[in-house]
Structure formats: structure tokens, C-alpha cells
Write an enzyme that holds these catalytic residues in place. Structure first.
Site, short mmCIF file in Angstrom:
data_model
loop_
_atom_site.label_atom_id
_atom_site.label_comp_id
_atom_site.label_asym_id
_atom_site.label_seq_id
_atom_site.Cartn_x
_atom_site.Cartn_y
_atom_site.Cartn_z
CG LEU A 21 9.30 -17.31 -3.09
CD1 LEU A 21 9.05 -17.39 -1.24
CD2 LEU A 21 9.81 -16.03 -3.29
CD1 TRP A 30 -12.40 -5.68 -10.60
CD2 TRP A 30 -11.49 -5.00 -12.18
NE1 TRP A 30 -11.51 -6.99 -10.77
CE2 TRP A 30 -11.10 -6.08 -11.80
CE3 TRP A 30 -10.79 -4.31 -13.15
CZ2 TRP A 30 -10.10 -7.07 -12.85
CZ3 TRP A 30 -9.89 -4.93 -14.16
CH2 TRP A 30 -9.49 -6.27 -14.03
CG HIS A 85 0.35 1.89 -9.30
ND1 HIS A 85 0.21 1.61 -8.03
CD2 HIS A 85 -0.69 2.53 -9.60
CE1 HIS A 85 -1.07 1.97 -7.75
NE2 HIS A 85 -1.50 2.57 -8.70
CG ASP A 138 -2.11 0.94 1.14
OD1 ASP A 138 -2.36 1.48 0.06
OD2 ASP A 138 -2.58 1.29 2.12
N GLY A 139 0.17 2.60 -0.48
CA GLY A 139 0.77 3.54 -0.40
C GLY A 139 1.60 4.10 -1.97
NE ARG A 199 -4.31 6.62 -7.51
CZ ARG A 199 -4.19 6.09 -6.15
NH1 ARG A 199 -3.69 7.12 -5.20
NH2 ARG A 199 -4.30 5.10 -6.00
NE ARG A 207 -3.18 -1.39 4.20
CZ ARG A 207 -4.55 -1.55 3.72
NH1 ARG A 207 -5.22 -2.42 4.02
NH2 ARG A 207 -4.91 -0.77 2.95
#
Ligand code: FPP
Length: 251
Positions: A139, A77, A45, A28-29, A41, A196
Site C-alpha cells: 500500500l 496554519w 486529534h 474531519d470532525g 480539540r 469525508r
């Protein structure tokens, strides 16, 4: 002391303790991080992908067995179309660019979520990658995509109800394990550690059933700045906890 030396020292110290088998992360963030520097924004990402690389690398280095990353929720969405398509493109680029590197590192790639909603091109690429890396024994990198826990539980209940209807399952035989076995995470251990980032302290419809006894860790760091040392800090905190699973301590 160079940062490489201190990092390997930190890793060695952590390896003396219990390593969480399954770590789940709400990344998050990104938006706030980008906006804080006057950028769109989507820039957050994009930068967040480097943190994904770091988290995957560290999880493998520590010997974590499963790393589940919340990449896109069902609620996401509802975001502006441009942001949704930028996120889908980032995922496509990630799987195409990283497939070989992940394969060399023996990483098994999986996706969980309501994949029917994902655009055809993205779905094809992630499913292809999942298939190609399915035999890997290192992993397990589990990407939650178009994921919502309440929906996951609802789908599981419908599947169980339909088995009862068909007579292949009896109501008396339904147990918590039956539900676990019908979730998208079936076969995976429940998370030991939930992280988080960004200072928010919410679960946001992520792995609600699976985190019944998970240790929660909230980091103030925005995801694009979340580095190995922050992940190590979370593991260190995990190692300092006494997990009792509803029982009493031995002494
Ligand atoms: C939450 O931040 C983050 C997301 C919705 C997307 C996470 C995606 C990535 C890190 C990149 C692609 C992923 C992979 C696995 C390659 P936010 O936008 O909600 O941040 P905010 O709360 O500050 O608005």
C-alpha cells in the site's frame, strides 16, 4: 456472530467486487468530537490516530493501492499555535512509532504538500521515513501535509511555464496529462473514492484536479470514531455506483 467473524465476512464480500485503487480521505470532525465531550480539540486529534491505524490496515487488507489522508491543510496554519504544534508532534510520533510496523507491512510512505512550511524537525522525520520505506511494494500511504490543491496546481503551472521559457517544452505539447505529471501526486492514479467524515459535504481544497471523476462519499461519523466497518460501508457504496466517466452505459 462475533465482530471479528462479521468483519472478515464483510471483507470477503467486498473483495468479490471492484476495489478502489486509490482512496482519499478528509479526516474531519476531531475538534467537534472532542468538544462534544468537554475535552480540548487536541484530544480529538490524538484519538484520530487510532482511526488512521484502522484505515491503513483496512486499505491494505482490501488491496487498495493508494490511501491519501488529508492530515494538515495549508489553511490549518491559521489555527491556534498550540493546536498546530500538537498536530506536528502527533505526526512526528506517528512516523517514529509506526515506521517499523509500516515497513513490515510493506507500506510505502509518502508525503505531499508545501513541505517548506513544515517545522524542520517534522520535515526531517517525515522525509526520512519516506526515504526508508520508498522501496516497499505494498500500500502507498500518502499523507497530505501543508497541502492545498490550488497551490499544488499553481506550482505545477509555474513549473510548466518555466519549462516553456527554457524551451524544453512547447505550448502545443501541453495536455491535461502534462499538468497531472507536474502535481505532487504525479505517478499516482487519480482517486476512485473520496471519503469525508463528520457529515460535512465539502471538498476543502483537496485534490481538486485529481477528483474530476471520483466517487464522493460523506460519512456522518466523526473521524475519531471512524472504524473499519465505516470504511467498509464507504467501499460498499462505491461498489454500488455506476461509473460512466461522462460516457453512456452499455445497456
Ligand atoms: C480535521 O478535524 C482534522 C485535522 C485537521 C487533523 C487530522 C489529523 C489526525 C487525524 C492525526 C494525525 C495524522 C496522522 C496521519 C498520524 P478538525 O479539527 O477540523 O475537526 P472539526 O471540524 O470538528 O473542528
Amino acid at each position: 456472530m462475533s465482530s471479528e467473524v462479521s468483519q472478515s465476512q464483510m471483507l470477503n464480500e467486498l473483495k468479490q467486487g471492484v476495489i478502489p485503487t486509490h482512496v482519499a480521505i478528509v479526516m474531519d470532525g476531531n475538534g467537534r468530537w472532542a468538544q462534544a465531550q468537554g475535552k480540548p480539540r487536541v484530544f480529538g486529534h490524538q484519538k484520530g490516530v487510532e482511526s488512521v491505524h484502522q484505515a491503513v490496515e483496512l486499505a491494505a487488507e482490501l488491496g487498495v493501492k493508494v490511501l491519501t489522508l488529508y492530515a494538515f491543510s495549508e489553511e490549518n496554519w491559521g489555527r491556534p499555535k498550540a493546536e498546530v504544534s500538537a498536530l506536528m508532534s502527533l505526526l512526528e510520533t506517528y512516523v517514529v512509532k509506526e515506521r517499523q510496523r509500516l515497513n513490515e507491512a510493506k507500506v510505502q510512505f509518502r508525503v505531499i504538500g508545501n513541505l517548506e512550511k513544515i517545522p524542520e524537525k517534522t520535515r526531517k522525520l517525515v522525509l526520512e521515513t519516506q526515504k526508508q520505506l520508498s522501496e516497499n511494494t505494498g500500500l502507498i500511504l500518502n499523507i497530505a501535509l501543508s497541502y492545498g490543491s490550488r497551490n499544488e496546481i499553481t506550482f505545477a503551472c509555474k513549473e510548466i511555464a518555466s519549462k516553456v521559457e527554457k524551451g524544453v517544452l512547447q505550448v502545443k505539447d501541453i495536455s491535461p496529462q502534462t499538468l497531472s505529471d507536474h502535481l505532487w501526486t504525479k505517478g499516482l492514479a487519480d482517486p476512485d473514492l473520496f471519503i469525508r467524515t463528520s457529515g460535512e459535504q465539502r471538498i476543502s481544497n483537496f485534490l481538486l484536479w485529481q477528483i474530476a471523476y471520483t466517487e464522493l462519499y460523506f460519512s456522518p461519523v466523526y473521524w475519531p470514531e471512524f472504524r473499519k466497518e465505516h470504511f467498509c460501508e464507504a467501499v460498499r457504496s462505491f461498489q454500488s455506483r455506476k461509473r460512466r466517466f461522462g460516457l453512456v452505459s452499455e445497456n
